[in-house]
Motif scaffolding. Structure first.
Motif, PDB file in Angstrom:
ATOM      1  N   MET A  62       0.830  -1.202   0.000  1.00 45.65           N
ATOM      2  CA  MET A  62       0.000   0.000   0.000  1.00 45.65           C
ATOM      3  C   MET A  62       0.866   1.255   0.000  1.00 45.65           C
ATOM      4  N   GLN A  63       1.953   1.233   0.757  1.00 46.27           N
ATOM      5  CA  GLN A  63       2.862   2.370   0.767  1.00 46.27           C
ATOM      6  C   GLN A  63       3.420   2.632  -0.630  1.00 46.27           C
ATOM      7  N   VAL A  69       0.823   6.658  -6.825  1.00 51.95           N
ATOM      8  CA  VAL A  69      -0.418   7.391  -7.077  1.00 51.95           C
ATOM      9  C   VAL A  69      -0.319   8.840  -6.592  1.00 51.95           C
ATOM     10  N   LEU A  70       0.166   9.038  -5.367  1.00 51.27           N
ATOM     11  CA  LEU A  70       0.246  10.400  -4.821  1.00 51.27           C
ATOM     12  C   LEU A  70       1.284  11.236  -5.562  1.00 51.27           C
ATOM     13  N   ALA A 255      -4.949  20.281   4.672  1.00 52.06           N
ATOM     14  CA  ALA A 255      -3.520  20.566   4.552  1.00 52.06           C
ATOM     15  C   ALA A 255      -2.959  21.125   5.854  1.00 52.06           C
ATOM     16  N   ILE A 256      -3.710  22.002   6.511  1.00 55.35           N
ATOM     17  CA  ILE A 256      -3.277  22.566   7.796  1.00 55.35           C
ATOM     18  C   ILE A 256      -3.119  21.458   8.836  1.00 55.35           C
ATOM     19  N   LEU A 257      -4.054  20.517   8.845  1.00 54.18           N
ATOM     20  CA  LEU A 257      -3.983  19.399   9.791  1.00 54.18           C
ATOM     21  C   LEU A 257      -2.689  18.610   9.595  1.00 54.18           C
ATOM     22  N   ALA A 258      -2.332  18.320   8.348  1.00 51.83           N
ATOM     23  CA  ALA A 258      -1.112  17.570   8.062  1.00 51.83           C
ATOM     24  C   ALA A 258       0.130  18.366   8.456  1.00 51.83           C
ATOM     25  N   ILE A 259       0.122  19.665   8.169  1.00 53.52           N
ATOM     26  CA  ILE A 259       1.268  20.506   8.505  1.00 53.52           C
ATOM     27  C   ILE A 259       1.449  20.599  10.016  1.00 53.52           C
ATOM     28  N   VAL A 260       0.352  20.733  10.752  1.00 52.73           N
ATOM     29  CA  VAL A 260       0.420  20.782  12.218  1.00 52.73           C
ATOM     30  C   VAL A 260       1.022  19.487  12.754  1.00 52.73           C
ATOM     31  N   VAL A 279       7.002  10.629   3.506  1.00 55.50           N
ATOM     32  CA  VAL A 279       7.060  11.052   2.105  1.00 55.50           C
ATOM     33  C   VAL A 279       5.663  11.067   1.502  1.00 55.50           C
ATOM     34  N   ASN A 280       4.878  10.030   1.767  1.00 56.75           N
ATOM     35  CA  ASN A 280       3.524   9.965   1.230  1.00 56.75           C
ATOM     36  C   ASN A 280       2.632  11.066   1.798  1.00 56.75           C
ATOM     37  N   LEU A 281       2.813  11.374   3.088  1.00 56.58           N
ATOM     38  CA  LEU A 281       2.031  12.454   3.686  1.00 56.58           C
ATOM     39  C   LEU A 281       2.379  13.792   3.046  1.00 56.58           C
TER      40      LEU A 281
END
Length: 455
Positions: A62-63, A69-70, A255-260, A279-281
């Motif tokens: 999956m990774q 894909v990402l 995006a803010i949630l991921a950056i936080v 990397v995927n995030l």
């Protein structure tokens, strides 16, 4: 002479290398047959080892699918497409295109293998649209050739594990490693950096020299590389649901949630390791930001997912192969262990790093995972190296280099790049075979002549 040899390799691979999935099935049959006399297991026991291990790489599968894909979805965002388009405009001739993509891919893979694997293929695909007369197969092969140095770089799993010692490392190495080994002795050692630099320079030249003559060049119609545009909904026809799908604030909040999260992780741990998940995030967050609206990103992911079929189909079979390779019978011997033992038994202090590198290259054909290979070879190689007076850092890096080296002929890791490019393994492996030979000579000479004086 060199072009004739290259053409011969390409022609042989084109004729005799089957589809990557068929190659995987053939490997399964080979290891199944070979494991019986070595491990003293019967066919039912080996079949059980295969079935029990077949789903052990689901998380990793999956990774890898998400890397493809990402990464592809991010590359289709308008702002990123303009940046890639600008970079693709640097080379002006087929030769400069091959050199450019080789160097960029090598550096990117050395920084982070997942990032380099995707960026190299995407950039190569864009270059194919701009540079007339460049061989598309060689262009993608050159992008993939950067992967040969990944395990000697920032994201190398073996040197990074050794840099942060734990009881697990002691167990994995059968007690041969009792303290942390800093990256100054592995990734940033003088001998390792010299090998990396030599490979970047030499392979850029070799790849350029492999470019076919105009009559043998296989180009691709730029129209076939153009991504399809999704029809846009006009303001007058938009329903409330469609307005929500196009509401940029939703993308911004995610995006803010991921950056936080990334900032919090850095503050609490002091650093962020560029693992596949991170990397995927990063790919996910940047993709959401640069696509602007949620529905635009949904459409990009849907299109990109079409190329992940090879990963989904083949990775479970490679997990099964790893299960057979590492399965032990009544004697406690596994097929992978027997290969490592053979090379250890014919080694002395000078030749041990070279033979470890070669044995790791062979094992990598059947256990194409850095973590899996370390688990198989570390308990054998690391104590043997200590007994011969070889530095644990050198022994470990010999395994790491072998793991990366034969990726040039192992379709397992090429699947994401091939998915992006729309090619098959046989299209690039003839060129990659030349890279395998040349890098094998460079790395082998490094272990024989550099390590004794610089390690």
């Amino acid at each position: 002479m060199f072009k004739k040899f290259t053409n011969a390799c390409v022609n042989i691979v084109q004729k005799y290398l089957p589809d990557a999935f068929i190659f995987c099935i053939v490997l399964t049959i080979l290891v199944f047959v070979a494991a019986m006399p070595v491990s003293k297991m019967n066919p039912f026991e080996i079949a059980n080892a295969w079935g029990e291990s077949m789903w052990s790489l689901l998380g990793f599968s999956m990774q890898m699918a998400l890397v493809l894909v990402l990464g592809t979805a991010l590359a289709t965002a308008p702002l990123v497409k303009r940046a890639i388009n600008a970079a693709a405009g640097v080379p002006k001739s087929p030769t400069s295109a091959i050199i450019f993509i080789t160097v960029v891919s090598m550096i990117a893979c050395w920084l982070n293998w997942g990032f380099g694997l995707v960026v190299g293929a995407i950039l190569a695909k864009e270059i194919a649209k701009k540079v007339k007369g460049v061989d598309y197969r060689l262009l993608i092969a050159s992008a993939y050739s950067g992967f040969v140095i990944w395990h000697a770089g920032f994201s190398g799993s073996i040197p990074l594990q050794l840099a942060s010692y734990s009881e697990a490392i002691g167990t994995q190495t059968a007690g041969a490693v009792t303290e942390s080994i800093p990256t100054s002795q592995t990734i940033f050692s003088a001998w390792n950096l010299i090998i990396v630099i030599a490979i970047i320079i030499v392979i850029a030249f070799v790849n350029a020299q492999m470019h076919p003559t105009p009559e043998d060049t296989v180009t691709v119609d730029p129209k076939l590389l153009v991504e399809t545009e999704t029809a846009k909904v006009t303001d007058k026809t938009a329903t409330p649901a469609e307005w929500l799908e196009r509401f940029p604030l939703l993308s911004i909040l995610v995006a803010i949630l991921a950056i936080v999260y990334l900032i919090y992780t850095y503050k609490t741990k002091g650093s962020i390791t560029l693992s596949l998940n991170v990397v995927n995030l990063i790919f996910l967050t940047l993709g959401i930001i640069f696509h602007g609206t949620p529905i635009s990103y949904v459409n990009a992911i849907t299109d990109a997912a079409k190329s992940a079929g090879g990963i989904i189909l083949q990775f479970p079979f490679y997990a099964g192969i790893m299960g057979i390779m590492t399965a032990t019978g009544p004697t406690g011997q596994s097929l992978a262990g027997a290969i490592s033992d053979f090379f250890v038994n014919i080694s002395n202090q000078t030749t041990f790093p070279l033979f470890t590198f070669l044995s790791a290259g062979i094992v990598n054909f059947f256990v194409p995972s850095g973590g899996g290979q370390w688990a198989v070879q570390a308990p054998i190689v690391m104590p043997a190296g200590n007994a011969l007076g070889v530095s644990p850092a050198v022994s470990a890096m010999a395994i790491a280099w072998g793991d990366a080296w034969t990726n040039m002929l192992q379709p397992f890791w090429a699947l994401p790049a091939l998915g992006i490019a729309g090619l098959g393994a046989r299209d690039i492996m003839g060129y990659c075979a030349i890279v395998l030979i040349v890098t094998g000579i460079i790395i082998g000479c490094g272990f024989l002549f550099l390590v004794p004086f610089l390690a």
